[in-house]
Design an enzyme around this catalytic site. Sequence first.
Site, PDB file in Angstrom:
ATOM      1  N   HIS A 152       0.819  -1.214   0.000  1.00  0.00           N
ATOM      2  CA  HIS A 152       0.000   0.000   0.000  1.00  0.00           C
ATOM      3  C   HIS A 152       0.855   1.268   0.000  1.00  0.00           C
ATOM      4  CE1 HIS A 152       0.425  -0.134   4.528  1.00  0.00           C
ATOM      5  NE2 HIS A 152       0.440   1.182   4.360  1.00  0.00           N
ATOM      6  N   ASP A 182       0.254  -7.576   1.436  1.00  0.00           N
ATOM      7  CA  ASP A 182       0.664  -6.180   1.594  1.00  0.00           C
ATOM      8  C   ASP A 182       2.186  -6.030   1.670  1.00  0.00           C
ATOM      9  OD1 ASP A 182       0.331  -3.455   1.729  1.00  0.00           O
ATOM     10  OD2 ASP A 182      -0.041  -3.417   3.895  1.00  0.00           O
ATOM     11  N   SER A 255       4.619   2.616   7.955  1.00  0.00           N
ATOM     12  CA  SER A 255       4.265   1.477   7.122  1.00  0.00           C
ATOM     13  C   SER A 255       5.445   1.036   6.262  1.00  0.00           C
ATOM     14  CB  SER A 255       3.088   1.829   6.214  1.00  0.00           C
ATOM     15  OG  SER A 255       1.901   1.960   6.943  1.00  0.00           O
TER      16      SER A 255
END
Length: 512
Positions: A152, A182, A255
């Site tokens: 992402h 992911d 992230s």
Amino acid sequence: MMQNSQTTETARGLRSRRTRLLAGAMALGVAGVLSAQTVVPNQFALADAVKVDVAGPTDFSPVVTAVQPAVVSVRVKQEVEPRMMNFGGGRGDNFFEDLPKDHPLQRFFRQFGEQGQPQGRGGERQQPRQYGMSQGSGFFISEDGYLVTNHHVIDKGTEFTIVTDDGKEFDAKLIGADKRTDLALLKVDADREFTYVKFADDAPHVGEWVVAIGNPFGLGGSVTAGIVSARGRDIGAGPYDDFIQIDAPVNRGNSGGPAFNMKGEVIGVNAAIFSPSGGNVGIAFAIPASTATDVIMDLRDDGSVVRGWLGVHIQGVSDDIAESLGLDEARGAIVADAQDGSPAEKAGLKSGDTILSVDGTKVEGPRELSKIIAAYEPDTDVDITVWRDGKEKTIEVTLGKLPEAEKVASAEPVAPERTSLDDMGLELVTTDEAGVDGEGVVIAEVDPSGAAAEKGLRRGDRIVEVAGVAVKTPSDVVKAVADAEENGRKAVLFRIENNDATRFVALPMNIG
């Protein structure tokens, strides 16, 4: 005088004897108490209390110093959808369209549209292509420039820039990405060797120290510490959820960054946070190293992840469903539907089968089954043990390749009929009477106080099987329920379809 002397002597003797007796009694009493105190602990000895000799670190700097050069900031240039602006009098994003036609502003924008950049139909003008910039984190896993981040983070990116801990910038290219887990793999080609880190071989223990390094809010090289709060978390992100939960402060921009143990090994890739406000509340989730290792190696070799495919829709087995199937405990994954043309359908797996194991590996539930099947290569033969008709059966299946899109089955209508199941709170009609396509019997009404409503059945749901028997009319449903009751079942299993989704519901029966 003689008599008084004798009396006095006798009294003294009695007192002396009494004193000796009392002393003896006290001695016996004390001995008894002492005996009890020495015997009882030996008879009811307690285990020693837990003692911990290893203290937590007071200084994380050795770990941080060693691994921080391997952690980077990832800048991603993303193309933004162009916005159509209307300056020529047509409908669109013209905020002045309600002004009179001869208004100076109307003439200005019309002139601007004619003399400015090229217009589309009806006076629409395409704005220049626009780009946005997003930021995340990543880390090198090899000295020649391979680095890991989240899918992402790089999603829809057109250009990727890596900023190292010492502030140097490098262009990177996308090697591959896997949306289901992911994860993504980038590569920096540069005439230098990069400091890199490796994934941990062993899963972390709950309570173990963890250090997170990343780029929260664009602040590269930020370090936070905490502990592993839990393992095996399913947060609904995908079919392979198996997250490590940590309480190290993780925020937006972290992230794709690593979570380290005290050996400087990566135990997980930070991927998500739980936060009502968007900031850290002490609950963050990391993709385990065991998952990341396999996915990243596949991406490095082929640029994509190839997974085995069984081709079934599945759900968990509740206590009620286990009872209705005759299972001794709630375990496995029940097949709601075997997709058309799938390996499962070709091998003979069918709706109502409960998958208990794959090649001897026990299946606890749907999540475990998904991970087990995904770990196999396509065209692999596996033995799947299912619970069918009250006994175990082993079926050999040749797995296929997981497709991007899944197929859905269709069906045909049946003749009209109508009846009720009052004990369960259902009124049933045929598909023709309900005016819907598909096999089975349509639920026309649900008693809000009945068992069916409690289990989540709704008007419009279609009953396609009862106790493993296909039903086409309401009378088929009544008969199947009666047969299950006659066989001593306390609950009967309904296969329900709605909006191309299939699930199983166990409804209790009134058995005297």
